[in-house]
Write a protein that holds these residues in place. Sequence first.
Motif, PDB file in Angstrom:
ATOM      1  N   VAL A 542       0.865  -1.176   0.000  1.00  0.00           N
ATOM      2  CA  VAL A 542       0.000   0.000   0.000  1.00  0.00           C
ATOM      3  C   VAL A 542       0.904   1.230   0.000  1.00  0.00           C
ATOM      4  CG1 VAL A 542      -1.798   1.285   1.219  1.00  0.00           C
ATOM      5  CG2 VAL A 542      -1.847  -1.209   1.227  1.00  0.00           C
ATOM      6  N   ALA A 543       0.525   2.258  -0.767  1.00  0.00           N
ATOM      7  CA  ALA A 543       1.373   3.439  -0.928  1.00  0.00           C
ATOM      8  C   ALA A 543       1.188   4.407   0.248  1.00  0.00           C
ATOM      9  CB  ALA A 543       1.082   4.130  -2.255  1.00  0.00           C
ATOM     10  N   TYR A 544       1.714   4.037   1.420  1.00  0.00           N
ATOM     11  CA  TYR A 544       1.620   4.908   2.579  1.00  0.00           C
ATOM     12  C   TYR A 544       2.651   6.044   2.484  1.00  0.00           C
ATOM     13  CZ  TYR A 544      -1.137   1.237   4.816  1.00  0.00           C
ATOM     14  OH  TYR A 544      -2.098   0.317   5.116  1.00  0.00           O
ATOM     15  N   THR A 545       2.290   7.188   3.045  1.00  0.00           N
ATOM     16  CA  THR A 545       3.199   8.338   3.018  1.00  0.00           C
ATOM     17  C   THR A 545       3.549   8.817   4.427  1.00  0.00           C
ATOM     18  OG1 THR A 545       1.296   9.840   2.857  1.00  0.00           O
ATOM     19  CG2 THR A 545       2.323   9.144   0.791  1.00  0.00           C
ATOM     20  N   ASN A 546       3.334   7.972   5.436  1.00  0.00           N
ATOM     21  CA  ASN A 546       3.574   8.404   6.818  1.00  0.00           C
ATOM     22  C   ASN A 546       5.035   8.784   7.058  1.00  0.00           C
ATOM     23  OD1 ASN A 546       0.912   7.905   7.430  1.00  0.00           O
ATOM     24  ND2 ASN A 546       1.296   5.800   8.026  1.00  0.00           N
ATOM     25  N   ASP A 547       5.940   8.003   6.516  1.00  0.00           N
ATOM     26  CA  ASP A 547       7.363   8.261   6.764  1.00  0.00           C
ATOM     27  C   ASP A 547       8.131   8.488   5.470  1.00  0.00           C
ATOM     28  OD1 ASP A 547       7.058   5.734   5.789  1.00  0.00           O
ATOM     29  OD2 ASP A 547       8.432   4.780   7.220  1.00  0.00           O
ATOM     30  N   LYS A 548       7.397   8.824   4.397  1.00  0.00           N
ATOM     31  CA  LYS A 548       8.057   9.037   3.110  1.00  0.00           C
ATOM     32  C   LYS A 548       7.220   9.969   2.256  1.00  0.00           C
ATOM     33  CE  LYS A 548       7.935   4.554   2.390  1.00  0.00           C
ATOM     34  NZ  LYS A 548       6.969   3.973   3.338  1.00  0.00           N
ATOM     35  N   SER A 549       7.797  10.478   1.194  1.00  0.00           N
ATOM     36  CA  SER A 549       7.059  11.342   0.277  1.00  0.00           C
ATOM     37  C   SER A 549       6.124  10.507  -0.580  1.00  0.00           C
ATOM     38  CB  SER A 549       8.024  12.115  -0.617  1.00  0.00           C
ATOM     39  OG  SER A 549       8.664  11.221  -1.523  1.00  0.00           O
ATOM     40  N   MET A 550       5.181  11.182  -1.255  1.00  0.00           N
ATOM     41  CA  MET A 550       4.265  10.469  -2.134  1.00  0.00           C
ATOM     42  C   MET A 550       5.024   9.782  -3.262  1.00  0.00           C
ATOM     43  SD  MET A 550       1.442   9.269  -3.085  1.00  0.00           S
ATOM     44  CE  MET A 550       0.165  10.001  -2.071  1.00  0.00           C
ATOM     45  N   ASP A 551       6.042  10.450  -3.794  1.00  0.00           N
ATOM     46  CA  ASP A 551       6.830   9.836  -4.867  1.00  0.00           C
ATOM     47  C   ASP A 551       7.533   8.581  -4.367  1.00  0.00           C
ATOM     48  OD1 ASP A 551       6.082  11.725  -6.708  1.00  0.00           O
ATOM     49  OD2 ASP A 551       7.873  12.969  -6.453  1.00  0.00           O
ATOM     50  N   GLU A 552       8.086   8.646  -3.146  1.00  0.00           N
ATOM     51  CA  GLU A 552       8.748   7.464  -2.586  1.00  0.00           C
ATOM     52  C   GLU A 552       7.748   6.343  -2.332  1.00  0.00           C
ATOM     53  OE1 GLU A 552      12.429   9.509  -0.094  1.00  0.00           O
ATOM     54  OE2 GLU A 552      10.429   9.402   0.807  1.00  0.00           O
ATOM     55  N   ALA A 553       6.554   6.713  -1.819  1.00  0.00           N
ATOM     56  CA  ALA A 553       5.516   5.709  -1.545  1.00  0.00           C
ATOM     57  C   ALA A 553       5.059   5.040  -2.837  1.00  0.00           C
ATOM     58  CB  ALA A 553       4.335   6.370  -0.838  1.00  0.00           C
ATOM     59  N   ARG A 554       4.878   5.845  -3.874  1.00  0.00           N
ATOM     60  CA  ARG A 554       4.464   5.283  -5.164  1.00  0.00           C
ATOM     61  C   ARG A 554       5.534   4.362  -5.732  1.00  0.00           C
ATOM     62  NH1 ARG A 554       1.915  10.663  -8.109  1.00  0.00           N
ATOM     63  NH2 ARG A 554      -0.221  10.425  -7.336  1.00  0.00           N
ATOM     64  N   GLU A 555       6.771   4.808  -5.622  1.00  0.00           N
ATOM     65  CA  GLU A 555       7.868   4.002  -6.159  1.00  0.00           C
ATOM     66  C   GLU A 555       7.948   2.655  -5.454  1.00  0.00           C
ATOM     67  OE1 GLU A 555      12.739   4.301  -6.608  1.00  0.00           O
ATOM     68  OE2 GLU A 555      11.547   6.128  -6.284  1.00  0.00           O
ATOM     69  N   GLU A 556       7.758   2.675  -4.122  1.00  0.00           N
ATOM     70  CA  GLU A 556       7.800   1.427  -3.354  1.00  0.00           C
ATOM     71  C   GLU A 556       6.640   0.513  -3.745  1.00  0.00           C
ATOM     72  OE1 GLU A 556       8.751   0.252   1.203  1.00  0.00           O
ATOM     73  OE2 GLU A 556       7.182   1.758   0.931  1.00  0.00           O
ATOM     74  N   PHE A 557       5.443   1.097  -3.872  1.00  0.00           N
ATOM     75  CA  PHE A 557       4.282   0.302  -4.266  1.00  0.00           C
ATOM     76  C   PHE A 557       4.507  -0.312  -5.649  1.00  0.00           C
ATOM     77  CE2 PHE A 557       0.405   0.032  -6.784  1.00  0.00           C
ATOM     78  CZ  PHE A 557      -0.359  -0.816  -6.011  1.00  0.00           C
TER      79      PHE A 557
END
Length: 877
Positions: A542-557
């Motif tokens: 899931v693209a969570y942004t609690n401890d990262k930016s939206m771009d980082e969350a998207r990249e991880e997802f």
Amino acid sequence: MDERFIERTFPVGRVSENSAREKNIRHGHISTLHIWWARRPLASSRATIYASLIPTAGDELEEVRVKRFIEELSEWENSLNQGMIERARRDIREYHGQPPRVLDPFGGGGSIPLEALRLGCETYSMDLNPVAVLIQKCTLEYPQRYGASDSWSDSEPRLLRDVKRWGEWVLREAREELSMFYPEDEDGSIPAAYIWARTLPCQNPDCGAEIPLMRQYWLARKKNRKIALKPVVTGAGVEFEIVEDPDFDPSRGTISRAIVTCPVCGSTIPANDTRRLFQEGEAGERLIAVALTHPQRRGKTYRLATERDLEAYMEAQEYLEKKRDELMDQWGIDPVPDEELPPVGTLGFRIQRYDMKTWGDLFNARQKLALITFTEKIRQAHQEMLKEGYQEDYSKAVTTYLGLGLDRIADKNSNLCRLIPQTEAIGFTYARNALPMLWDYIEMNPFTHPSGVKNISKEIEENLKSISLIAKTNAKVLNGSATSLPFDDEYFDAVFTDPPYYDNVPYSYLSDFFYVWLKRALGDLYPDLFMTPLTPKRGEMVAYTNDKSMDEAREEFESMLRDSFREIHRVLRPGGIANIVYAHKTTHGWETVINSLLDSGLVVTASWPIFTEMRARMRAQGSAALASSIYIVARKPDFEKSTGYYEEVLGELKEVLGEKLDYLWGEGISGPDFFIAAIGAGLEVIGKYSEILKYNGEIVRGSRLLDDIRAVAADFAIRRILDNGFAEGLSSLTRFYLFYRWNFGNSTVDFDEARKLAGSLGIDLQNTRTGFIRIQRGKVTVLGPDKRGEDHDTTELIDALHLAARLWSQGRREELQDLLLETGYGTDEKFYRVAQAIIEFLPDCKEKQWLEGLTVNRDTMIKTIKEKTSQKTLRDY
């Protein structure tokens, strides 16, 4: 590869109808066992699995027959039709030679693997979330292992009998201990529920009244039954009366959007101050009223809360503290969940801003007492079973159903449950995929309320009875990550799954509400599932942004989604088939899917949009959201994928899309669903290639291909909307307006979505200056004639149409005729075709009414314009 039925055709319309209708089914449906979010309908799961595991029809007559069978198979009433299910199993078994081995790596609530099991497959299901794993065990393992009957009769299997027996035991033991805290009235009336309001002190120094925070005052709001709380200002502050057929508007309470209005002095508390006062401990709560039932009377009655009611609550509070200490000593853990809520800002969670810090804060004292008592009795029930000689695994299964029942009670008995006056029922804690703040709430008496323990037990038993009839062999449920499957290469014949969609649903955070109670009731029975304080967050897709930016969350997802697709490819046998359900509405989400599929080695061979929401409901909400999910059919090729060349692929796209979109148009797919369906159809072409290159060697990725698909779909839709021959002369801006209304009605959408829609029509939205497009704060609104003035150029058809509609609405007939005469649109069929198309796309609104009025006397108007044109020609001559 041999062709499967779903790769050639599929009855989208009827299966969609049955899938949407399933939302209203309760009795025996797996949704009554335990809540899970974004569960796929059983109807679409059953139909698509069957169609994926049988060969394509030999001729048109056979194809029609199979389609009709799939339509009937998807009906809820046939889910336990012995003859029909046996025929489906036989068809699959005869084609494969044995039951095919299938996997769902994102099992979730169990819909997809349940239908694979129903159809006779050797079924495996996985999920990273422990709550989902337990739900699946009670859906896919225990009923088949311990509860299956020898026939399709109504005989009651042992597992069902024991779940009933021990559920009644838990209820009896808990009632004996807790009934004193829900005292009956002298006339025999029994409290079914209590209505509470949180409170704040008025911030006006000259007032200082205690303000009950209430959204509204209705208790019952039915056609022939209207009862409300009436606030009465007294010297002591605010008191209440209970009135029938109120002479005021009970819909307007003391708080809206966190802004509080004092009913005594009229002063307000801004939203930020409301939050601050909660955080500073200034908030309280007040018991307002009691809902009652009577053994000899139907329905509910209401009365104001009394001192006796408050005393009973205070006694429960005192008893809670004593019991809490005792159980903490016994269990080694606080029986009231003290685990922290998600971080502030977590998607869907707003309650932390109001001084709620732990999961236990979601319950008042009596609710906590009830839940820890039920938890205690469930643990004791397990010990009693062992004393009676139950086998360990079997007693564990029985106890697990009791634990899921505990979760159901918690979901109906927290301080985030609202009274629903239209039905006089209690809403769930999770009315949607979020936990917003609730100012006034209803506390259930779990022993007497119609939605209480008896009803919950009945629904679980009905569910277990139905599921026990599905299969004699059980599925294998595993706890693990879809990015690292614990299976050998080429192990499965098929994979059917529904992966997460970016941050649409924060599964782990939502399920923590249940995890904390299951851990206390069942943690000793499932140590591997409950070894962590809360559900695992690390590794969740899931693209969570609690401890990262939206771009980082998207990249991880996106990285995890790509890995999961590669794992699906790895565990499939050559020629194996996969169904991947995808429902994300943004083009960025689809870029990810396209790129992940290209990188995975899978070949997309078909795609079908299936409606999983009632289209009328979506339209009523004025939403641009999708009503459908796309079922992407892919294969593990038994050949090497080749390189595609963009210029050739583009021609193939146009050809394939033309045929597929024509079929989907006939099936009634429209609006944003049509474009998403077009993407799915485009994947059938794109997915055949290992990579797509331009002749100069440049790699073409998902974003460019999506633009091409959108352009083809837009051109097709415009032609169909206006009929061939009328679309040719329309300008790009008129096309954009028309296509926007067709896609989104009069909704506001994200700029990126509108930009890509405009791009498919050759429009640069960022640099286009026109009076009907408004861009504000990353959102785009397309304005109708009622939202625009009259000062605009009328050379564009859409601008002339808007001005004409405005002139008609104001009764300015002469000016209207002059406009239509001067622009030449008065006798132009395209003008009226565009107006009629917009009318059909819009819900009831001013724009629709004005356009209907403008076009209703079209023939008379055209005749008048023609006469004026002739007169003008004669004068000029």
